[in-house]
Design a protein around this motif. Structure first.
Motif, mmCIF file in Angstrom:
data_model
loop_
_atom_site.group_PDB
_atom_site.id
_atom_site.type_symbol
_atom_site.label_atom_id
_atom_site.label_comp_id
_atom_site.label_asym_id
_atom_site.label_seq_id
_atom_site.Cartn_x
_atom_site.Cartn_y
_atom_site.Cartn_z
ATOM 1 N N LEU A 150 0.851 -1.181 0.000
ATOM 2 C CA LEU A 150 0.000 0.000 0.000
ATOM 3 C C LEU A 150 0.889 1.233 0.000
ATOM 4 O O LEU A 150 1.671 1.444 0.932
ATOM 5 C CB LEU A 150 -0.928 0.004 1.217
ATOM 6 N N VAL A 151 0.789 2.039 -1.028
ATOM 7 C CA VAL A 151 1.588 3.263 -1.160
ATOM 8 C C VAL A 151 0.637 4.457 -1.068
ATOM 9 O O VAL A 151 -0.283 4.587 -1.878
ATOM 10 C CB VAL A 151 2.363 3.292 -2.495
ATOM 11 N N ILE A 152 0.871 5.316 -0.059
ATOM 12 C CA ILE A 152 0.011 6.477 0.175
ATOM 13 C C ILE A 152 0.878 7.740 0.160
ATOM 14 O O ILE A 152 1.923 7.792 0.800
ATOM 15 C CB ILE A 152 -0.717 6.386 1.530
ATOM 16 N N LYS A 153 0.398 8.736 -0.561
ATOM 17 C CA LYS A 153 1.071 10.034 -0.620
ATOM 18 C C LYS A 153 0.063 11.104 -0.234
ATOM 19 O O LYS A 153 -0.990 11.233 -0.856
ATOM 20 C CB LYS A 153 1.607 10.292 -2.031
ATOM 21 N N TYR A 154 0.384 11.879 0.832
ATOM 22 C CA TYR A 154 -0.583 12.845 1.346
ATOM 23 C C TYR A 154 0.149 14.003 2.021
ATOM 24 O O TYR A 154 1.348 13.923 2.347
ATOM 25 C CB TYR A 154 -1.536 12.168 2.336
ATOM 26 N N ASP A 155 -0.620 15.090 2.250
ATOM 27 C CA ASP A 155 -0.088 16.242 2.973
ATOM 28 C C ASP A 155 -0.015 15.923 4.469
ATOM 29 O O ASP A 155 -0.739 15.058 4.975
ATOM 30 C CB ASP A 155 -0.973 17.470 2.750
ATOM 31 N N VAL A 156 0.828 16.653 5.160
ATOM 32 C CA VAL A 156 1.003 16.427 6.602
ATOM 33 C C VAL A 156 -0.304 16.647 7.351
ATOM 34 O O VAL A 156 -0.591 15.966 8.347
ATOM 35 C CB VAL A 156 2.107 17.358 7.147
ATOM 36 N N SER A 157 -1.125 17.550 6.882
ATOM 37 C CA SER A 157 -2.392 17.852 7.547
ATOM 38 C C SER A 157 -3.354 16.665 7.567
ATOM 39 O O SER A 157 -4.269 16.613 8.391
ATOM 40 C CB SER A 157 -3.073 19.045 6.857
ATOM 41 N N ALA A 158 -3.168 15.710 6.664
ATOM 42 C CA ALA A 158 -4.064 14.552 6.596
ATOM 43 C C ALA A 158 -3.518 13.335 7.331
ATOM 44 O O ALA A 158 -4.083 12.243 7.227
ATOM 45 C CB ALA A 158 -4.321 14.185 5.130
ATOM 46 N N HIS A 159 -2.460 13.522 8.096
ATOM 47 C CA HIS A 159 -1.804 12.375 8.734
ATOM 48 C C HIS A 159 -2.721 11.654 9.724
ATOM 49 O O HIS A 159 -2.767 10.419 9.768
ATOM 50 C CB HIS A 159 -0.527 12.839 9.441
ATOM 51 N N ASN A 160 -3.450 12.410 10.533
ATOM 52 C CA ASN A 160 -4.315 11.786 11.538
ATOM 53 C C ASN A 160 -5.431 10.960 10.898
ATOM 54 O O ASN A 160 -5.743 9.847 11.362
ATOM 55 C CB ASN A 160 -4.918 12.859 12.449
ATOM 56 N N LYS A 181 8.831 18.462 1.755
ATOM 57 C CA LYS A 181 8.030 19.680 1.621
ATOM 58 C C LYS A 181 6.594 19.463 2.090
ATOM 59 O O LYS A 181 5.624 19.675 1.359
ATOM 60 C CB LYS A 181 8.042 20.172 0.164
ATOM 61 N N ASN A 182 6.473 18.994 3.327
ATOM 62 C CA ASN A 182 5.174 18.780 3.969
ATOM 63 C C ASN A 182 4.316 17.729 3.270
ATOM 64 O O ASN A 182 3.095 17.694 3.436
ATOM 65 C CB ASN A 182 4.385 20.091 4.070
ATOM 66 N N VAL A 183 4.948 16.887 2.481
ATOM 67 C CA VAL A 183 4.260 15.782 1.824
ATOM 68 C C VAL A 183 4.863 14.476 2.317
ATOM 69 O O VAL A 183 6.084 14.283 2.257
ATOM 70 C CB VAL A 183 4.360 15.872 0.290
ATOM 71 N N ILE A 184 4.026 13.579 2.806
ATOM 72 C CA ILE A 184 4.470 12.297 3.346
ATOM 73 C C ILE A 184 4.103 11.185 2.370
ATOM 74 O O ILE A 184 2.986 11.147 1.852
ATOM 75 C CB ILE A 184 3.837 12.016 4.724
ATOM 76 N N GLU A 185 5.038 10.295 2.142
ATOM 77 C CA GLU A 185 4.777 9.111 1.317
ATOM 78 C C GLU A 185 5.128 7.874 2.136
ATOM 79 O O GLU A 185 6.276 7.690 2.554
ATOM 80 C CB GLU A 185 5.597 9.140 0.032
ATOM 81 N N LEU A 186 4.133 7.029 2.377
ATOM 82 C CA LEU A 186 4.299 5.816 3.177
ATOM 83 C C LEU A 186 4.087 4.587 2.309
ATOM 84 O O LEU A 186 3.221 4.570 1.433
ATOM 85 C CB LEU A 186 3.312 5.787 4.340
ATOM 86 N N THR A 187 4.870 3.566 2.581
ATOM 87 C CA THR A 187 4.709 2.270 1.917
ATOM 88 C C THR A 187 4.528 1.207 2.991
ATOM 89 O O THR A 187 5.415 0.981 3.810
ATOM 90 C CB THR A 187 5.924 1.932 1.044
ATOM 91 N N PHE A 188 3.352 0.586 2.996
ATOM 92 C CA PHE A 188 3.034 -0.454 3.964
ATOM 93 C C PHE A 188 2.966 -1.809 3.273
ATOM 94 O O PHE A 188 2.528 -1.915 2.123
ATOM 95 C CB PHE A 188 1.683 -0.189 4.643
ATOM 96 N N GLU A 189 3.377 -2.814 3.985
ATOM 97 C CA GLU A 189 3.110 -4.193 3.575
ATOM 98 C C GLU A 189 1.962 -4.685 4.444
ATOM 99 O O GLU A 189 2.080 -4.748 5.671
ATOM 100 C CB GLU A 189 4.350 -5.062 3.777
ATOM 101 N N ILE A 190 0.836 -5.000 3.821
ATOM 102 C CA ILE A 190 -0.349 -5.393 4.568
ATOM 103 C C ILE A 190 -0.794 -6.787 4.132
ATOM 104 O O ILE A 190 -0.470 -7.255 3.043
ATOM 105 C CB ILE A 190 -1.498 -4.381 4.387
ATOM 106 N N GLU A 191 -1.529 -7.421 5.023
ATOM 107 C CA GLU A 191 -2.044 -8.759 4.750
ATOM 108 C C GLU A 191 -3.542 -8.773 4.950
ATOM 109 O O GLU A 191 -4.053 -8.292 5.972
ATOM 110 C CB GLU A 191 -1.384 -9.784 5.669
ATOM 111 N N MET A 192 -4.259 -9.316 3.958
ATOM 112 C CA MET A 192 -5.710 -9.406 4.029
ATOM 113 C C MET A 192 -6.151 -10.780 3.554
ATOM 114 O O MET A 192 -5.700 -11.242 2.504
ATOM 115 C CB MET A 192 -6.368 -8.326 3.152
ATOM 116 N N LYS A 193 -7.019 -11.411 4.309
ATOM 117 C CA LYS A 193 -7.561 -12.701 3.887
ATOM 118 C C LYS A 193 -8.580 -12.506 2.767
ATOM 119 O O LYS A 193 -8.627 -13.263 1.821
ATOM 120 C CB LYS A 193 -8.205 -13.419 5.081
ATOM 121 N N ASP A 194 -9.392 -11.490 2.909
ATOM 122 C CA ASP A 194 -10.394 -11.170 1.894
ATOM 123 C C ASP A 194 -10.200 -9.725 1.485
ATOM 124 O O ASP A 194 -10.318 -8.815 2.305
ATOM 125 C CB ASP A 194 -11.822 -11.378 2.417
ATOM 126 N N MET A 195 -9.898 -9.539 0.219
ATOM 127 C CA MET A 195 -9.654 -8.185 -0.281
ATOM 128 C C MET A 195 -10.959 -7.399 -0.286
ATOM 129 O O MET A 195 -11.938 -7.799 -0.892
ATOM 130 C CB MET A 195 -9.070 -8.257 -1.695
#
Length: 223
Positions: A150-160, A181-195
């Motif tokens: 999961l790759v998410i790119k967002y402004d710092v204001s949307a972190h919560n 520049k106040n932009v955060i990009e996170l990469t998560f490895e997630i596991e789901m049994k049912d998408m």
């Protein structure tokens, strides 16, 4: 009659059949119907992110082409030798992403062989039984959990708001975090049994989220 004559006679008698249009059509139609059934089972048990329509068409095509080849080579010795020589120079380089996809391709080829050999009832019953047993094993829990990036790119204001959604994911692992520049990009490895179809859409309603991508991940979780 000596031993060599007996062998020659048995080989010639084995390949003295003729190719009839009705048998050829029947073999292709039976292979086509079984191919549709295989694709139906594949579709019902598919756990990836993006369903490949081309792979489904490939399974159906493999069944029909195999049936046509078997029906052809079973009637003429010269054709069978020529067909074997022609197929020996073919190279397939397309990578199969999922191991189970290889099984479905072999299933389609096997159904085509039986249909081409004229074993129509056996091919239908065998494919129906195989599909039923596969559905049973799939439903009993042999289906493993699917891993995604999961790759998410967002402004710092949307972190919560992003953190609230990520707390709903039971099993996750942060792979990378980039702040620019106040932009955060996170990469998560997630596991789901049912998408869940609406999981990625949850980020769309958050103001400040620039993009979110969910990618099928072929690796053991936690590695």
């Amino acid at each position: 009659m000596n031993f060599l004559d007996m062998i020659r006679k048995s080989v010639v008698e084995e390949f003295t059949g003729t190719i009839s249009a009705d048998k050829m059509i029947l073999s292709i139609v039976v292979a086509f119907l079984i191919g549709l059934f295989i694709v139906y089972i594949y579709r019902k048990t598919y756990t990836g992110v993006v369903y490949s329509k081309s792979f489904s068409l490939c399974v159906i095509l493999l069944s029909m082409v195999t049936a046509m080849i078997i029906r052809t080579i079973s009637s003429n010795l010269a054709l069978s030798l020529g067909m074997v020589g022609a197929l020996s120079i073919v190279r397939f380089r397309t990578a199969v992403k999922e191991p189970v996809d290889t099984g479905f391709m072999f299933w389609g080829i096997t159904a085509g062989i039986m249909a081409g050999a004229g074993l129509y009832l056996i091919s239908i019953i065998g494919s129906a039984l195989l599909g039923l047993l596969y559905i049973v094993s799939y439903s009993m829990g042999f289906k493993v959990s699917s891993n995604y990036l999961l790759v998410i790119k967002y402004d710092v204001s949307a972190h919560n708001d992003v953190s609230k959604i990520m707390k709903k994911v039971a099993k996750k692992k942060l792979k990378s975090k980039t702040l620019s520049k106040n932009v955060i990009e996170l990469t998560f490895e997630i596991e789901m049994k049912d998408m869940k179809d609406n999981f990625i859409e949850q980020f769309e309603g958050i103001e400040g989220v620039k993009n979110a991508s969910l990618i099928s991940y072929q690796n053991d979780f936690g590695a």
